[in-house]
Design a protein around this motif. Sequence first.
Motif, short mmCIF file in Angstrom:
data_model
loop_
_atom_site.label_atom_id
_atom_site.label_comp_id
_atom_site.label_asym_id
_atom_site.label_seq_id
_atom_site.Cartn_x
_atom_site.Cartn_y
_atom_site.Cartn_z
N PRO A 1 -27.37 -31.53 -34.65
CA PRO A 1 -26.03 -31.03 -34.97
C PRO A 1 -25.38 -30.29 -33.80
O PRO A 1 -24.16 -30.12 -33.77
N SER A 2 -26.17 -29.86 -32.81
CA SER A 2 -25.57 -29.15 -31.68
C SER A 2 -25.66 -29.98 -30.39
O SER A 2 -25.68 -29.45 -29.28
N CYS A 3 -25.71 -31.31 -30.53
CA CYS A 3 -25.78 -32.19 -29.35
C CYS A 3 -24.50 -32.05 -28.51
O CYS A 3 -23.50 -31.55 -28.99
N PRO A 4 -24.55 -32.47 -27.23
CA PRO A 4 -23.38 -32.30 -26.36
C PRO A 4 -22.05 -32.81 -26.92
O PRO A 4 -21.01 -32.22 -26.68
N VAL A 5 -22.09 -33.87 -27.71
CA VAL A 5 -20.85 -34.44 -28.26
C VAL A 5 -20.29 -33.60 -29.42
O VAL A 5 -19.10 -33.64 -29.71
N SER A 6 -21.19 -32.82 -30.04
CA SER A 6 -20.86 -32.21 -31.34
C SER A 6 -19.54 -31.45 -31.38
O SER A 6 -18.80 -31.55 -32.35
N SER A 7 -19.23 -30.71 -30.33
CA SER A 7 -18.06 -29.84 -30.44
C SER A 7 -16.75 -30.54 -30.07
O SER A 7 -15.69 -29.93 -30.18
N ILE A 8 -16.80 -31.78 -29.63
CA ILE A 8 -15.55 -32.43 -29.22
C ILE A 8 -15.22 -33.72 -29.95
O ILE A 8 -14.13 -34.26 -29.81
N CYS A 9 -16.18 -34.24 -30.72
CA CYS A 9 -15.88 -35.48 -31.44
C CYS A 9 -15.10 -35.15 -32.71
O CYS A 9 -15.09 -34.01 -33.16
N ASP A 10 -14.42 -36.14 -33.24
CA ASP A 10 -13.67 -35.92 -34.47
C ASP A 10 -14.59 -35.74 -35.66
O ASP A 10 -14.30 -34.99 -36.57
N GLU A 11 -15.72 -36.47 -35.60
CA GLU A 11 -16.70 -36.28 -36.66
C GLU A 11 -18.08 -36.60 -36.13
O GLU A 11 -18.26 -37.59 -35.40
N LEU A 12 -19.04 -35.76 -36.46
CA LEU A 12 -20.43 -36.04 -36.09
C LEU A 12 -21.19 -36.38 -37.35
O LEU A 12 -21.25 -35.57 -38.29
N ILE A 13 -21.74 -37.59 -37.38
CA ILE A 13 -22.61 -37.96 -38.48
C ILE A 13 -24.01 -37.55 -38.04
O ILE A 13 -24.48 -37.95 -36.97
N ILE A 14 -24.65 -36.70 -38.82
CA ILE A 14 -25.95 -36.20 -38.41
C ILE A 14 -27.06 -37.05 -39.02
O ILE A 14 -27.16 -37.17 -40.24
N GLY A 15 -27.84 -37.67 -38.16
CA GLY A 15 -28.92 -38.51 -38.64
C GLY A 15 -29.59 -39.24 -37.50
O GLY A 15 -29.10 -39.25 -36.37
N SER A 16 -30.70 -39.86 -37.81
CA SER A 16 -31.45 -40.62 -36.81
C SER A 16 -30.63 -41.85 -36.37
O SER A 16 -29.91 -42.44 -37.17
#
Lengths: 387, 387
Positions: free
Chosen positions: A34-49
């Motif tokens: 959930p705190s990956c580099p993309v997390s704070s700038i993408c419109d939506e982060l789907i969290i999963g494998s």
Amino acid sequence: MKAVGVIGGGQLGKMLTLKAKEMGFKVIALDKDPSCPVSSICDELIIGSLYDTEKLHELAKKSEVVTYEIEHTNTEVLRHLEKIGTKILPSPALLELVNDKLQQKSHLIKYGIPTSKLVREVTKTDSIEYKSRMKELPPFPFVQKARKGGYDGKGVAVIKSEKDVDKILETDSFFEEFVEIEKEISVLVARDIKGNIVSYPVVEMVFDARSNILDMLISPARIPEDTSQKAISIAYDVINSFVSSNLKAVGVFAVEMFITKSGDILVNEIAPRVHNSGHHTIESCLTSQFEQHLRAITGLPLGSTKQHTPAVMINLLGEPGYTGKPVITGLEEVLKMEGAHLHWYGKSTTAPFRKMGHITIIDEDLNSAIQKAKILRERVKIISENT
Amino acid sequence: MKAVGVIGGGQLGKMLTLKAKEMGFKVIALDKDPSCPVSSICDELIIGSLYDTEKLHELAKKSEVVTYEIEHTNTEVLRHLEKIGTKILPSPALLELVNDKLQQKSHLIKYGIPTSKLVREVTKTDSIEYKSRMKELPPFPFVQKARKGGYDGKGVAVIKSEKDVDKILETDSFFEEFVEIEKEISVLVARDIKGNIVSYPVVEMVFDARSNILDMLISPARIPEDTSQKAISIAYDVINSFVSSNLKAVGVFAVEMFITKSGDILVNEIAPRVHNSGHHTIESCLTSQFEQHLRAITGLPLGSTKQHTPAVMINLLGEPGYTGKPVITGLEEVLKMEGAHLHWYGKSTTAPFRKMGHITIIDEDLNSAIQKAKILRERVKIISENT
């Protein structure tokens, strides 16, 4: 504007997303952290494998085109999604081919693309037997490559003599001829939906001897013009070989090559995605690899790959001996250098040799850029907070 | 990495945030519109008016340094926050001075900085009396400027003859001398915490006659070298005049100037922030104005302002007659042009002359860039979905 789905939320995904946002695209990313580099700038982060069937379906549903910033995902699910109408570029079949390094090598050989000789296929059982000397090894030196899962030098063993035999990897793999490397280079190519292909200038890669991770990238490569032309022509052949195999080769590809001591150019490995060897394009080329990939997969025309200023890129790797919340030391001095640019990926923890960021230096004089990069590499260290 | 607080979530804030994220900063923004351009890329969007005391306190609490991408905010609250320890750059007192165009003009005059002559101060009551001819007007032609709230040509009236008198703005304002303009230019300067000042090459601004919004920006300006040097020296004087007045002048400033028909350089207006006349720095300079501003306000050293390639920037304005969900037409052809880059701000609705995005063209040959920009301007239109 279109929604682009990105499998993987690492630094490549982050740089792709920054460019996508600049151009007005929406970005939906999939990552387990959930705190990956993309997390704070993408419109939506789907969290999963990245292998999770349901999550990949969710990503496909929300996106107009899906791409990936990492090869390690579930190509079976992607093949199915493609079949039921999801646009996935480059195509899952191509990714599957490239992901299996033995298949990749066989493909290159089939299309007459120069690559080091395949000595033999090795199953996991074979590999254990080779390691314990139950089976006769090929003449030294040779190289073993794992079929799957390798990256940043992982999954490769160089067996130069008897004393290297315990390095043999116990996995499905193959042996290939060992070649004396003069220089490692990479050619970034992009192909659009209409079939146009463009190439960036050849870059030179210098690897960190300790970690086998790309340490310094030099663009353009310090090689003769005819070598450079030959390398670019081989990279085009690679892309065209995919097209000949009915694989949808759309997007940016990195073709890593060796220039051997005897002057041959051999393809080492292909990455069907934006690549560490193209980071310098952000500051030094008319169109960055990230913009180029987005243009390609969204059906826009490709941009110019012209390099306006020579560039050197160095990866900022986590210093060995430090783990935890990262701290950059020596940054201020670095930012004083003309043409130096910091990219900090925003990973929450550092670890030995982890890619935490990079610095690109652009300079009209390539040698001056290299000198600056060497100073930088000495001065900037990524350590951790509590040591 | 530090958290930067940004007052305003428009396109300037978006471009600042994209650079901040690249460099690893966190960004907390304040804007009343939940779908403003910054919304999808900042770490947190505080939704509220830029004048809201509580929201400004919240922003200050969450940020290590606060800055603004728009002048229209509550400087009284900012002054208070600064007093109780919030780092706000450039300082609220400086913003307050600049926000009142009469104070700004008086400041310039006080420090001997060339600017068009102040004719007289005009109160709202005066202005109504002037308009209804109850009060004698100064000799034609003259210019009226509102003290507060103007932008993009709003808040300015040019009174050339009797028939323009009904254009007089009914607001607290002032009259200034009318000057015959040969060229409009802008000088971006940056000052760091230690007091170092750097300047970007002078740029030339061509305005849209219909909307009075910056239409085309040309960098470097097509002016003689000594004019350029003189303009830069005036911009330095402006920054130093703030320092002399004990105003914390840290960050990027745009100093807009006129070159008059008689060859004088006069300061027209100062923006204490990143500016539309610096968009081209993203692609064409070693350090973009956004990176420069971030470096300045976070205490990092300033970067080089060298321009590596000539550039032309055109604003993509909403086509008159169209309101609603925006659609770009003619984009594909544009992106085929070498060195053309799209910035799309992601605003949810277009309106006549609204700034929806911009395109920067970089080209070794400035004239070729200008030609490309002219073609672009003809071909790219921002219309709306339902017409």
